[in-house]
Design an enzyme around this catalytic site. Structure first.
Site, PDB file in Angstrom:
ATOM      1  CE  LYS A 105      39.248  42.034  38.546  1.00 37.98           C
ATOM      2  NZ  LYS A 105      40.591  42.186  39.117  1.00 37.98           N
ATOM      3  CE  LYS A 132      39.673  38.748  36.328  1.00 35.74           C
ATOM      4  NZ  LYS A 132      40.601  39.281  37.263  1.00 35.74           N
ATOM      5  CB  SER A 135      40.424  31.009  38.710  1.00 34.68           C
ATOM      6  OG  SER A 135      39.591  31.916  39.411  1.00 34.68           O
TER       7      SER A 135
END
Ligand code: PBG
Length: 323
Positions: free
Chosen positions: A195, A248, A274
């Site tokens: 991440k 991610k 998002s």
């Protein structure tokens, strides 16, 4: 006149031909839908930077989970927004916390949808950081024991899978150990193994009000410039007992997805975050791109890069488009 001997166009001549030689197919089975649950009584509070997404009351979440099941989407991932935040994020491991209450409510009414929970502290702490703060630094090892406590609490409430997203060293090992000691050895871990400290999370932080009150997340989330380090992070999580690995964000990190897929034999998930969703929505609302074609192209490309599963805010639309 030069006449080519090999003509790749022969395999593109008709829709049927293209279907027959297509290398990658997107399916509803690949989708995981993220949902935001709060203690609010208003059923739905729209998240302005993520058009079509809402903060949901617990009742509304149950309805949404039922709809997800009807659409054939196999899983949701839940993010809890507590009423009260404190220094250690107590609501996240309270048996009567927002997420535990929400899990039980969904489980009472809706079966056959995998319920995954995001395990982190940034939504639950008053300072917005992903763990316990010591001298303006997220203290790794103190956070680990609380992460295990949070994961156990989620699983005891009925969560089917635990997804730790805090990028603490040893988080998968600590959670696996905690779950096993609590006789929750059947609960799988989907690790946010790789991440990055990404600007693409902007809209999400508005959605759950989790922007850090000071500093940023660069002392634990990865530098976007690194890919060899991604393999090291994934290898550690494999050793520590992760069942699935996540990369991610997704769109700017397809080389990372491909690298993780090539190096490990666990299922790989990609989080189409998002900011990636917001960009598509904004351009589509302006009439500059076609939302359906662009979304399907992006998600298919993530699968082509190596993702087996995709977390996406477009999951419901995609399920309808593919039906
Ligand atoms: C942390 C978490 C974040 C996201 C998922 N889990 C935010 C962060 O690391 O700051 C981002 C998801 C998105 O942008 O869609 N609990």
């Amino acid at each position: 006149m030069y006449k080519p001997y090999t003509r790749p166009r022969r395999l593109r001549g008709s829709n049927e031909m293209r279907r027959m030689v297509r290398e990658t197919n997107l399916s509803v089975d690949d989708l995981i839908y993220p949902l935001f649950v709060t203690r609010q009584t208003t059923p739905r509070k729209p998240i302005l930077s993520m058009p079509g997404q809402n903060q949901l009351s617990i009742d509304e979440l149950v309805k949404e989970a039922a709809l997800v099941k009807t659409l054939g989407i196999p899983a949701i991932i839940l993010f809890g927004i507590p009423q009260d935040k404190d220094a250690v994020g107590s609501d996240s491991f309270d048996d009567n916390g927002v997420i535990q209450t929400a899990i039980r409510a969904v489980k009472e009414t809706v079966s056959d949808v995998m319920l995954i929970t995001d395990v982190c502290f940034c939504e639950y702490t008053d300072h917005g950081h992903c763990g316990v703060i010591k001298d303006e630094y997220v203290d790794n090892d103190q956070t680990l024991s609380l992460l295990a406590k949070q994961a156990i609490s989620h699983a005891q409430a009925g969560a089917d899978m635990i997804a730790p997203s805090g990028m603490m060293d040893g988080m998968v090992g600590a959670i696996r150990n905690g779950l096993d000691d609590a006789e929750l050895e059947k609960t799988p871990i989907l690790s946010y193994a790789v991440k990055y400290a990404s600007a693409f999370y902007g809209p999400f932080r508005d959605a759950v009000d989790s922007a850090p009150k000071f500093g940023d997340r660069r002392t634990h989330q990865m530098d976007p410039a690194n890919v060899r380090e991604a393999i090291k992070e994934a290898a550690l999580d494999v050793e520590e007992g992760a069942d699935l690995l996540m990369v991610k964000p997704a769109l700017s990190y397809m080389d990372v997805i491909a690298g993780v897929k090539e190096n490990f034999d666990l299922p790989v998930a990609a989080y189409n975050v998002s900011g990636e969703y917001a960009m598509v929505k904004a351009a589509a609302q302006n009439g500059w791109i076609d939302e359906k074609s662009v979304t399907l192209e992006i998600l298919t490309s993530l699968k082509r890069a190596g993702a087996d599963l995709i977390l996406t805010y477009h999951a419901k639309d995609v399920a309808k488009w593919l039906a």
